[in-house]
Design a protein around this motif. Sequence first.
Motif, PDB file in Angstrom:
ATOM      1  N   MET A 164      34.645  45.842  36.764  1.00 19.95           N
ATOM      2  CA  MET A 164      33.627  46.574  37.513  1.00 19.95           C
ATOM      3  C   MET A 164      32.236  46.072  37.129  1.00 19.95           C
ATOM      4  O   MET A 164      31.384  45.850  38.001  1.00 19.95           O
ATOM      5  N   LEU A 165      31.995  45.905  35.834  1.00 21.39           N
ATOM      6  CA  LEU A 165      30.678  45.421  35.395  1.00 21.39           C
ATOM      7  C   LEU A 165      30.382  44.061  36.012  1.00 21.39           C
ATOM      8  O   LEU A 165      29.273  43.816  36.499  1.00 21.39           O
ATOM      9  N   GLU A 166      31.375  43.170  36.013  1.00 23.07           N
ATOM     10  CA  GLU A 166      31.145  41.836  36.585  1.00 23.07           C
ATOM     11  C   GLU A 166      30.917  41.906  38.096  1.00 23.07           C
ATOM     12  O   GLU A 166      30.141  41.132  38.648  1.00 23.07           O
ATOM     13  N   SER A 167      31.585  42.838  38.759  1.00 20.81           N
ATOM     14  CA  SER A 167      31.358  43.010  40.203  1.00 20.81           C
ATOM     15  C   SER A 167      29.916  43.457  40.442  1.00 20.81           C
ATOM     16  O   SER A 167      29.249  42.987  41.368  1.00 20.81           O
ATOM     17  N   LEU A 168      29.437  44.384  39.608  1.00 20.01           N
ATOM     18  CA  LEU A 168      28.073  44.891  39.768  1.00 20.01           C
ATOM     19  C   LEU A 168      27.042  43.809  39.458  1.00 20.01           C
ATOM     20  O   LEU A 168      25.924  43.838  39.951  1.00 20.01           O
ATOM     21  N   GLU A 169      27.463  42.852  38.630  1.00 21.07           N
ATOM     22  CA  GLU A 169      26.568  41.728  38.328  1.00 21.07           C
ATOM     23  C   GLU A 169      26.509  40.754  39.504  1.00 21.07           C
ATOM     24  O   GLU A 169      25.756  39.786  39.480  1.00 21.07           O
ATOM     25  N   GLY A 170      27.354  40.987  40.512  1.00 25.08           N
ATOM     26  CA  GLY A 170      27.335  40.144  41.709  1.00 25.08           C
ATOM     27  C   GLY A 170      28.291  38.974  41.619  1.00 25.08           C
ATOM     28  O   GLY A 170      28.275  38.078  42.459  1.00 25.08           O
ATOM     29  N   LYS A 171      29.133  38.965  40.588  1.00 24.97           N
ATOM     30  CA  LYS A 171      30.068  37.848  40.437  1.00 24.97           C
ATOM     31  C   LYS A 171      31.279  38.033  41.350  1.00 24.97           C
ATOM     32  O   LYS A 171      31.713  39.162  41.580  1.00 24.97           O
ATOM     33  N   THR A 172      31.810  36.912  41.853  1.00 21.43           N
ATOM     34  CA  THR A 172      33.072  36.979  42.586  1.00 21.43           C
ATOM     35  C   THR A 172      34.183  36.883  41.557  1.00 21.43           C
ATOM     36  O   THR A 172      34.248  35.921  40.800  1.00 21.43           O
ATOM     37  N   LEU A 173      35.048  37.866  41.504  1.00 25.80           N
ATOM     38  CA  LEU A 173      36.088  37.883  40.489  1.00 25.80           C
ATOM     39  C   LEU A 173      37.188  36.890  40.865  1.00 25.80           C
ATOM     40  O   LEU A 173      37.634  36.865  42.016  1.00 25.80           O
ATOM     41  N   PRO A 174      37.647  36.076  39.903  1.00 23.47           N
ATOM     42  CA  PRO A 174      38.656  35.049  40.218  1.00 23.47           C
ATOM     43  C   PRO A 174      39.926  35.604  40.843  1.00 23.47           C
ATOM     44  O   PRO A 174      40.481  34.988  41.759  1.00 23.47           O
ATOM     45  N   GLY A 175      40.365  36.783  40.383  1.00 19.70           N
ATOM     46  CA  GLY A 175      41.593  37.371  40.929  1.00 19.70           C
ATOM     47  C   GLY A 175      41.426  37.751  42.393  1.00 19.70           C
ATOM     48  O   GLY A 175      42.384  37.726  43.168  1.00 19.70           O
TER      49      GLY A 175
END
Length: 395
Positions: A378-389
């Motif tokens: 969730m934190l990485e999503s909020l950072e705007g990153k596209t999650l590899p999975g």
Amino acid sequence: MKTLNDFNFNNKKALIRVDFNVPLDEDFNVTDNTRIVSAKPTIIKILEDGGSCVLMSHLGRPKGVQDQFSLKHIIEEVSNVLGVTVKFASDCVGEVAETAVAALQPGEVLLLENLRYYSEETAGDEKFAEQLSKLGDIYVNDAFGTAHRAHASTTIVAKFFPEKKCFGYLLAQEIESIQKVMETGEKPVLAVLGGAKVSSKITIIENILDKVDHLIIGGGMTFTFVKAQGGQVGDSICEDDKMELALEILKLAKEKNVQIHIPVDVVAANAFSNDAETKILDVTEIPEGWQGLDAGPKSIENFNKVVLESKTILWNGPLGVFEMPTFAKGTIALGDSIAEATKNGAFSLVGGGDSVAAVKQFGFENKVSYVSTGGGAMLESLEGKTLPGIAAILD
Ligand code: AMP
């Protein structure tokens, strides 16, 4: 976005990455089955289609094969939650797994042994992923909690199912909730960021300034912002090396027309202890020997107004040291406000890091629109990153 509804699983074997990394007590009883319950709709849909499910997950961080991390400990709990007697394969790849999958009939569920018994899992090893891919006809990823990791079972395996891969219901719901806040949310959009440090939230703040109308900054982060503007924060937690950054954020927010709300008063204590002496102080006038450990009453009132005016709300991080009851009032009051706004029709998403623990502890779980199941993801999503999975399914 391909979901389960794009497939008919009749006579198909679904290879599903679930997140069954559940807490166990010393007798190996599952103490919180939320993650198993969350995966149930996906599994039931596949069984009802006339398919079978091969479930793969990690549990803890084993170093090689270690019995205490065996997924055999959770067979009974998974069976109870699903209402189906779950079979178990004592290996997640190779002959044992392949034989168990070959014998699997429509309507049946097979749980594989811990993926992390193999270091190839976290290494994202392609050969290991290929071995996993032999265990199903369609790959379903329903594990948001590990979607930010490019592991064999969460990401790499997807390439062996070019046309036959999709999101499970849980992962699809997580993605939709984040989109509702970050892209399609009804205005005004509010983000509440609390927690301890600016340094751990800075990328989120920078990303979020493009998405929101209001930003409440609370918790320990408050004091870096206050001191940067010339306030006296006493012994409060403060990152002096981030003060310049704090000023930049304030400037950027102004340029982007984002209204920033910071506590104006605090519950200050003369020690970092639940039994410390406390008093309410102006946030800019905290003397030496005192530290701000919670938002004060005026701040709570201000935040309440902003929350009730918002139509879309994201909440990450507590407003104070909520682990100690003396300093939990701000966080509880914020939860109450968000619950009320939700009741009035706002969409509210809570997640990231420890936020979920706070929400559950104070019983807000069913009073907000969505509680995310992923901390780091969730934190990485909020950072705007596209999650590899997620990218691996969209690919
Ligand atoms: P985070 O993981 O960054 O969301 O931070 C959560 C932690 O922040 C919790 O353990 C809180 O106790 C802590 N925290 C919140 N407010 C304060 C504060 N004013 N001073 C020190 N720690 C705080």
